[in-house]
Write an enzyme that holds these catalytic residues in place. Structure first.
Site, short mmCIF file in Angstrom:
data_model
loop_
_atom_site.label_atom_id
_atom_site.label_comp_id
_atom_site.label_asym_id
_atom_site.label_seq_id
_atom_site.Cartn_x
_atom_site.Cartn_y
_atom_site.Cartn_z
N ARG A 41 0.83 -1.22 0.00
CA ARG A 41 0.00 0.00 0.00
C ARG A 41 0.86 1.26 0.00
O ARG A 41 0.44 2.29 -0.54
CB ARG A 41 -0.95 0.00 1.19
N LYS A 227 -21.29 -16.03 1.01
CA LYS A 227 -22.71 -15.92 1.35
C LYS A 227 -23.52 -15.06 0.40
O LYS A 227 -23.05 -14.02 -0.06
CB LYS A 227 -22.83 -15.31 2.74
N GLY A 380 -11.78 -8.39 -1.64
CA GLY A 380 -10.51 -8.73 -1.01
C GLY A 380 -10.05 -10.14 -1.30
O GLY A 380 -8.90 -10.38 -1.71
N GLY A 403 -13.79 -3.71 0.70
CA GLY A 403 -15.13 -3.21 1.02
C GLY A 403 -15.57 -2.12 0.06
O GLY A 403 -16.73 -2.07 -0.37
P1 ADP Z 1 -14.54 -11.33 -1.69
O1 ADP Z 1 -13.67 -10.97 -0.50
O2 ADP Z 1 -13.70 -11.46 -2.93
O3 ADP Z 1 -15.70 -10.41 -1.86
P2 ADP Z 1 -15.99 -13.32 -0.20
O4 ADP Z 1 -15.44 -12.74 1.06
O5 ADP Z 1 -17.42 -13.16 -0.48
O6 ADP Z 1 -15.11 -12.81 -1.44
O7 ADP Z 1 -15.75 -14.90 -0.21
C1 ADP Z 1 -14.49 -15.50 -0.12
C2 ADP Z 1 -14.58 -16.79 0.63
O8 ADP Z 1 -15.61 -17.62 0.13
C3 ADP Z 1 -13.31 -17.60 0.50
O9 ADP Z 1 -12.64 -17.62 1.73
C4 ADP Z 1 -13.79 -18.98 0.08
O10 ADP Z 1 -13.15 -20.03 0.78
C5 ADP Z 1 -15.26 -18.94 0.42
N1 ADP Z 1 -16.04 -19.91 -0.36
C6 ADP Z 1 -16.11 -20.01 -1.70
N2 ADP Z 1 -16.86 -21.06 -2.06
C7 ADP Z 1 -17.28 -21.65 -0.93
C8 ADP Z 1 -18.07 -22.81 -0.63
N3 ADP Z 1 -18.58 -23.54 -1.61
N4 ADP Z 1 -18.29 -23.11 0.66
C9 ADP Z 1 -17.76 -22.35 1.64
N5 ADP Z 1 -17.01 -21.26 1.44
C10 ADP Z 1 -16.76 -20.91 0.16
MG MG Z 2 -13.97 -11.30 1.59
#
Ligand code: ADP
Ligand code: MG
Length: 423
Positions: A41, A227, A380, A403
């Site tokens: 950063r 989620k 992230g 975020g």
């Molecule tokens: P981002 O930070 O890119 O927005 P998220 O925080 O929504 O992404 O999700 C990332 C997490 O989702 C990862 O740690 C990954 O392990 C988890 N994940 C992806 N697919 C599944 C799954 N089928 N079951 C449980 N966790 C999952």
């Molecule tokens: Mg995330």
């Protein structure tokens, strides 16, 4: 929201004092030794700082770091809530907790990277900062202390914003990771100074803003992660804009269950099934192609050494959980990416942290690295996945704000962007 904002190139900063909001919230060694474990950063801020210095400006940089508790009273309150024995809560411990979040180590590293002295202020808008800012000459850099040492920072207190603004003549915001927060140093100061973006924010606005406002079509959005509940805004907004929306990751199982599929122990949010069905209906009504997994790689537990089998979507046996998209789904999703004009990707396709369940995410990353489309990665964990898999330099743009990039893709107004001057 208007994404067409004035940048450092649009203002004359020669001989002026520039208040530059950076994102120096870098990871530090846990032992309190002040060792910065990743200076990415700080490096990212160099182009804007060097440009300003090259134009003959004096740079007053500022940033937050971590979550300090700004007053001893709130420290006592927080520690008590945590169940700490009141006799052990001392002012000395509070001061130590603040010292560990000092930006002094950042000043040192920034100075090494710039190859010139960086003057460190002992406070944000106190006597030391004011005196050092007043004496600052063109070509010099001053770093203010952690903005969150001031309790008005997170409350966007106008008094604090004005005190910061009073030290400078122009405000440049380059902390994309903090633009979704309306704080004194990210938004409030813009009430008192001409406000423009630095190069980091400009790039985010050009790519993410460009893809949302005027995408090269077809626009394909790939959405995954854990989620549904954390991605509702993103799904909803991208269904308004995209030509194709692809769903993967843990949230796909709530969609599957909502259709009556068997999902075993997969990630599942019962309360969001109606929403999932609504999104399917919305896609149909809008003529947006919505792709859901057709097969799934399951494990018999959530662990790297789980037993693995691949099944049709909606046919996950009891005792198993879906942890990645299957090979047929990979083929379907990669084909959709191939002819895209723009791809926005947020959220891994599976639990990529475990090698056995990283194939879906890896295949999508590889497909993105090969397409001629503009490829934009937000979020992230998605950015981390792309880095970890070695495809980072093949993407058009990887957002620097977790975020902030999510809220951007949700179509929300970002206070730290809205406050900048329109072009
Ligand atoms: P981002 O930070 O890119 O927005 P998220 O925080 O929504 O992404 O999700 C990332 C997490 O989702 C990862 O740690 C990954 O392990 C988890 N994940 C992806 N697919 C599944 C799954 N089928 N079951 C449980 N966790 C999952
Ligand atoms: Mg995330």
């Amino acid at each position: 929201m208007n994404y067409n904002k004035k940048t450092v190139m649009d203002v004359d900063v020669a001989g002026k004092k520039v208040l530059l909001r950076c994102d120096f919230n870098v990871p530090m060694a846990k032992d309190g030794s002040g060792v910065i474990t990743d200076d990415k950063r700080i490096r990212a801020a160099l182009p804007t700082i060097e440009y300003l210095l090259g134009q003959g400006a004096a740079v007053i940089a500022c940033s937050h770091m971590g979550k300090p508790v700004a007053t001893f009273d709130s420290y006592v309150k927080k520690q008590t809530e945590k169940g700490k024995d009141p006799a052990t809560i001392t002012e000395e411990k509070w001061r130590k907790s603040l010292a560990e979040l000092s930006l002094a180590p950042v000043a040192k590293r920034l100075s090494e990277l710039l190859g010139r002295e960086v003057i460190m202020a002992a406070d944000v808008v106190g006597e030391d900062a004011k005196a050092k800012a007043a004496a600052l000459q063109p070509g010099q850099v001053l770093l203010l202390e952690n903005t969150r040492f001031e309790k008005g920072e997170t409350k966007n207190d106008p008094k604090l914003a004005k005190a910061m603004a009073d030290m400078a003549e122009v405000y440049v915001s380059d902390a994309f990771g903090a633009v979704h927060r309306a704080h004194a140093s990210t938004a409030g100061v813009a009430d008192y100074l001409p406000a423009v973006s630095g190069f980091l924010i400009q790039k985010e606005l050009d790519f993410i803003g460009g893809a949302l406002a005027n995408p090269k079509r077809p626009l394909v959005a790939i959405l995954g992660g854990s989620k549904v509940s954390s991605k509702i805004g993103v799904i909803n907004n991208l269904l308004e804009i995209a030509d194709t929306v692809i769903i993967g990751g843990g949230m796909a199982y709530t969609f599957s269950a909502a259709k009556g599929g068997k999902i075993g122990n997969s990630l599942f949010e019962a309360d969001w099934q109606d929403y999932a069905n609504e999104m399917v209906a919305k896609a149909a009504a809008k003529g947006v192609k919505l792709l859901l997994p057709v097969d799934t790689v399951c494990g018999d537990k959530f662990a790297p050494d789980a037993a693995v089998q691949t099944v049709e979507a909606g046919c996950i046996p009891d005792g198993w959980e879906g942890l990645d998209i299957g090979p047929k789904t990979v083929e379907l999703y990669c084909a959709a990416v191939k002819d895209a004009g723009t791809v926005i990707w947020n959220g891994p396709m599976g639990v990529f942290e475990f090698a056995a369940f990283a194939k879906g995410t890896e295949a999508v990353a590889e497909a993105l690295s090969k397409t001629d489309a503009i490829t934009i990665i937000g979020g992230g964990d998605s950015a981390a996945a792309v880095q970890q898999l070695g495809y980072a330099d093949k993407m058009t743009h990887i957002s620097t704000g977790g975020g902030a990039s999510l809220e951007f893709m949700e179509g929300k107004e970002l206070p730290g962007v809205a406050c900048l001057l329109d072009k």
